[in-house]
Design an enzyme around this catalytic site. Sequence first.
Site, PDB file in Angstrom:
ATOM      1  N   CYS A   1       3.555  -0.839   0.628  1.00  9.44           N
ATOM      2  CA  CYS A   1       2.648  -1.746  -0.075  1.00  9.44           C
ATOM      3  C   CYS A   1       2.719  -1.536  -1.579  1.00  9.44           C
ATOM      4  O   CYS A   1       1.857  -0.892  -2.181  1.00  9.44           O
ATOM      5  CB  CYS A   1       1.215  -1.607   0.404  1.00  9.44           C
TER       6      CYS A   1
ATOM      7  N   CYS B   1       1.578  -9.431   0.363  1.00  9.20           N
ATOM      8  CA  CYS B   1       0.759  -8.448  -0.340  1.00  9.20           C
ATOM      9  C   CYS B   1      -0.473  -9.154  -0.895  1.00  9.20           C
ATOM     10  O   CYS B   1      -0.376  -9.860  -1.900  1.00  9.20           O
ATOM     11  CB  CYS B   1       1.569  -7.802  -1.466  1.00  9.20           C
TER      12      CYS B   1
END
Length: 421
Positions: free
Chosen positions: A171, A351
């Site tokens: 991430c 994201c």
Amino acid sequence: MNENLMPIQADKQFTVLIVGGGSAGIAVAARLRRERPSLSIGIIDPSTTHAYQPGWTLVGGGVMSLRETLRQEGGLIPDHVSWLRAAAESFQPDEQIVTLDNGQRVGYRRLILCPGLQLDWDKIEGLPETLGKNGVCSNYSMQHVEYTWTCIQGLNGGTALFTQPPMPIKCAGAPQKIAYLAADFWRKEGVLNRTEVDFLLAGDALFGVAYYRPSLQYAVDYYGINLRYKHNLVAVDGKAKTATFEVTDSANNKSLETRSFDMLHVTPPQSAPDFIKKSPFAGAGGWVDVDPSTLRHTKYDTVFGLGDVIGTSNAKTMAAARAQTPVIVTNVLASLEGRPITASYDGYGACPLTVGYGKVVLAEFLYGGKPAPSFPYDQRKPSRFAWVLKTKIFPHVYWDMMLRGRDLSVPHHPEWVKDAG
């Protein structure tokens, strides 16, 4: 016969053996069970706690409790799937065997590698000793993520540093998400004007997909965050409250720079698990070497990989594992049944970038950084809709659909980008 030449015998045998019981492993096992109930499936994972890690940004930002992100691993293993509570230690691909750390040898017809990645805390000098105290926190640590919120609430001006190590990391937006939430909290509390907020990253770009950068740069400017490119954290002295960075200048010269802090949020360096690095399956950088489209290993036809451990160029996110799951399931079943492998992964990743409380830039993209929005609005613009997705919908999709093998993939539409205003 010479006993050294005798084939290795398996103590247990499965048609499909999965290394890793995280997001990818559970999702694949559940989907395989739904599509082929008769399959013999085993999952290797020593952990008894399963975490919804995308929620840890919200835990660190005081929006979600840690408890909400955790479940018992045993309750998530699909029915009729065997859980081997041990760690994989070595691989014998020619014999199609995995040796566990308890000495047990497990055979397979197809092997799926998805053990995630490892967090290399000890690569930053002094960090393990001070993490969770002295104002040093990290949303990447289950043990210390709640301390992030303690630090944010307790800061009454001063200097707050947020770091990001060299890629790849899981991430890639997470290191900056918490910087925005913290700055937004301090703004609302009236202390941002006496707080120096620095985001120090080892790379030279705020985000890997250029299409979304202007929105993030706007957030940086709005909060008055100082961007420090080519700054890589190498040491922390918690008691002295100093952080040392290796700084690379435009001529590629490196020097050390020490900064004082009142709060330090650290994103640790990350790499493939050590047992993968030393395995026959490792490619460049120690990551599992798979075909970026089919996700089958480039050398061993009986081996597949997905999730954070593979060496493909997509973002290492839960959304990527979710998109890879049906590809793996389709191709593994085709392989077992002697059919051509046809399913293809396009590099999809997502994201949800929390640029403030109630505001999310929903970044979605394919291989090559090609934007691929799922919804017919300009997803570069921070929205409450995407905040609801991040805080309410995505956790439900994860626990009740993805890990149950009944996930319905949302179609993404790269063609919508040209109409974005």
